[in-house]
Design a protein around this motif. Sequence first.
Motif, short mmCIF file in Angstrom:
data_model
loop_
_atom_site.label_atom_id
_atom_site.label_comp_id
_atom_site.label_asym_id
_atom_site.label_seq_id
_atom_site.Cartn_x
_atom_site.Cartn_y
_atom_site.Cartn_z
N ASP A 137 1.24 -1.45 -0.15
CA ASP A 137 0.29 -0.39 0.16
C ASP A 137 0.79 1.53 0.25
N PRO A 138 0.45 2.46 -0.29
CA PRO A 138 1.13 3.65 0.06
C PRO A 138 2.30 4.06 1.13
N VAL A 139 1.48 4.06 2.21
CA VAL A 139 2.95 4.41 2.87
C VAL A 139 3.86 3.01 3.28
N GLU B 3 4.74 0.99 1.11
CA GLU B 3 5.88 1.46 -0.32
C GLU B 3 7.00 3.52 0.26
N ALA B 4 6.08 4.12 0.84
CA ALA B 4 6.92 5.66 1.51
C ALA B 4 7.98 4.90 2.25
N HIS C 205 6.22 13.40 1.07
CA HIS C 205 5.42 13.98 0.44
C HIS C 205 5.36 14.96 -1.46
N TRP D 173 4.05 11.38 -2.41
CA TRP D 173 2.84 10.70 -3.16
C TRP D 173 2.70 12.44 -2.04
N ASP D 174 1.77 12.23 -0.71
CA ASP D 174 1.57 13.55 -0.74
C ASP D 174 1.56 13.34 0.43
N THR E 20 0.93 11.01 3.04
CA THR E 20 0.87 9.18 3.43
C THR E 20 2.49 9.81 4.24
N LEU F 63 1.91 9.57 7.36
CA LEU F 63 1.92 8.97 8.21
C LEU F 63 2.84 7.42 7.96
N ALA F 64 3.78 7.65 7.00
CA ALA F 64 5.36 6.88 6.70
C ALA F 64 5.85 7.05 8.11
#
Length: 290
Positions: free
Chosen positions: A28-30, A32-33, A99, A102-103, A106, A109-110
């Motif tokens: 998931d994005p988190v 992966e980050a 950031h 992603w954003d 994310t 949270l990462a």
Amino acid sequence: MSFENDLSTAQAEVQQALDTALAPFGDDPVAEAMRYATRGGKRLRAFLALEAAALFDVPRARALRAAAAIECVHAYSLIHDDLPCMDDDDLRRGQPTVHRRWDEATAVLAGDALQTLAFELLADPETHPDPAVRADLVLTLARDAGAQGMVRGQALDIAAETAAAPLTLDQVSELQRLKTGRLLEWPCRAGALLGGADPGPLVDYAGALGLAFQIADDLLDVEGDAEKAGKALRKDAAAGKATFVSLLGAEAARARAMSLVRDAEMSILIYTPKGANLGSVARYVVTRDR
């Protein structure tokens, strides 16, 4: 060449330890980050943990867990430091910051997840069979990374941007002792804790090392090459922030850094010859170009 080879070997080992720790988290994005943020870098904090532990014959697998933990905390701090509400940086290690890749959500949270992963690694029995040792590792990292340590240093740094007057040399030293130095002290302390040894000499070494490291960073911000550094430079001067260089001048700052390197080396003479790589780290931090 031994130092360079040992550092390169450690970088690969630590990356493998981080990859293993992050493997269960899916794609998931988190997650992966988190992986993205823990790739690359000098791994000096991890190397300090490994070398400090080696002084006391700590099994490498245990030392690598402490090394991975400090890299998780360091990566989290960089993710948050780069956010628009902090330093608002677009590049880190020559790549888009988390950031930007992603954003902001994310990225937050990462960073949060990497911070908690560090304590998960330390609290696991695989790090040390004695729960008291694991508790000491968790306690000391919480103090060094939190409101008494790195976070306080970051808060002082932010406050300095709008202060009525530039910080004094003593104030800059205290700020950097907290913001930069405490995450260099912890891996040295951790190595001693894992080995059941007195961390005092290693903490003294790391205290001098941390200030030398920051002076070198200040010099690089003024004299360095942005492409080599992999991030924007000259931001401190543009913001009017007091640094070791602005307060002392480049040559006096360089001399101060070399004096601190000598102090660091003196602190670890008792570990000769096993502490040779720690001495090399102290010299490396003031001669690096990124």
